[in-house]
Design a protein around this motif. Sequence first.
Motif, mmCIF file in Angstrom:
data_model
loop_
_atom_site.group_PDB
_atom_site.id
_atom_site.type_symbol
_atom_site.label_atom_id
_atom_site.label_comp_id
_atom_site.label_asym_id
_atom_site.label_seq_id
_atom_site.Cartn_x
_atom_site.Cartn_y
_atom_site.Cartn_z
ATOM 1 N N GLY A 1 0.784 -1.231 0.000
ATOM 2 C CA GLY A 1 0.000 0.000 0.000
ATOM 3 C C GLY A 1 0.814 1.277 0.000
ATOM 4 O O GLY A 1 0.241 2.371 0.042
ATOM 5 N N SER A 2 2.128 1.164 -0.058
ATOM 6 C CA SER A 2 2.948 2.372 0.063
ATOM 7 C C SER A 2 3.132 3.113 -1.256
ATOM 8 O O SER A 2 3.513 4.292 -1.263
ATOM 9 N N ARG A 3 2.918 2.434 -2.346
ATOM 10 C CA ARG A 3 3.118 3.058 -3.654
ATOM 11 C C ARG A 3 1.852 2.972 -4.492
ATOM 12 O O ARG A 3 1.180 1.959 -4.502
ATOM 13 N N THR A 4 1.564 4.064 -5.180
ATOM 14 C CA THR A 4 0.418 4.119 -6.072
ATOM 15 C C THR A 4 0.831 4.756 -7.394
ATOM 16 O O THR A 4 1.866 5.430 -7.494
ATOM 17 N N ALA A 5 0.011 4.541 -8.397
ATOM 18 C CA ALA A 5 0.227 5.166 -9.692
ATOM 19 C C ALA A 5 -1.121 5.426 -10.336
ATOM 20 O O ALA A 5 -2.096 4.712 -10.070
#
Length: 124
Positions: free
Chosen positions: A55-59
Amino acid sequence: QVHVVESGGGLVQAGGSLRLSCAASGHTFSSYTMAWFRQAPGKEREFVSCISAGGSRTAFVDSVKGRFTISRDNAENTVTLQMNSLKPEDTAVYYCAARWGDGVFVDKDDYEHWGQGTQVAVSS
């Protein structure tokens, strides 16, 4: 193996909001990167957003940046796509997808598991 089911689509006026949810089965949900894709009539399926396994990275695709957010609850095995300031061009069938591993993946061929899709229609 993970099985995903989308919900939350519908018809909304331009400028409105919708929240899409994706419920996943399986005991290893937290090991899967999750994504949303969409496909409009006559067009290719396109990447919308993804969130890494932890859940720490999104795009996000450029066309939805600042309007859509993605989140996940690994305790509940769910992923949510909050869509605000909707535009007619957001009209499409939205698909939830999952792939094993932690990262940011934007190509549909990176994803192994797909839901059946939920229709989003935005009227002008």
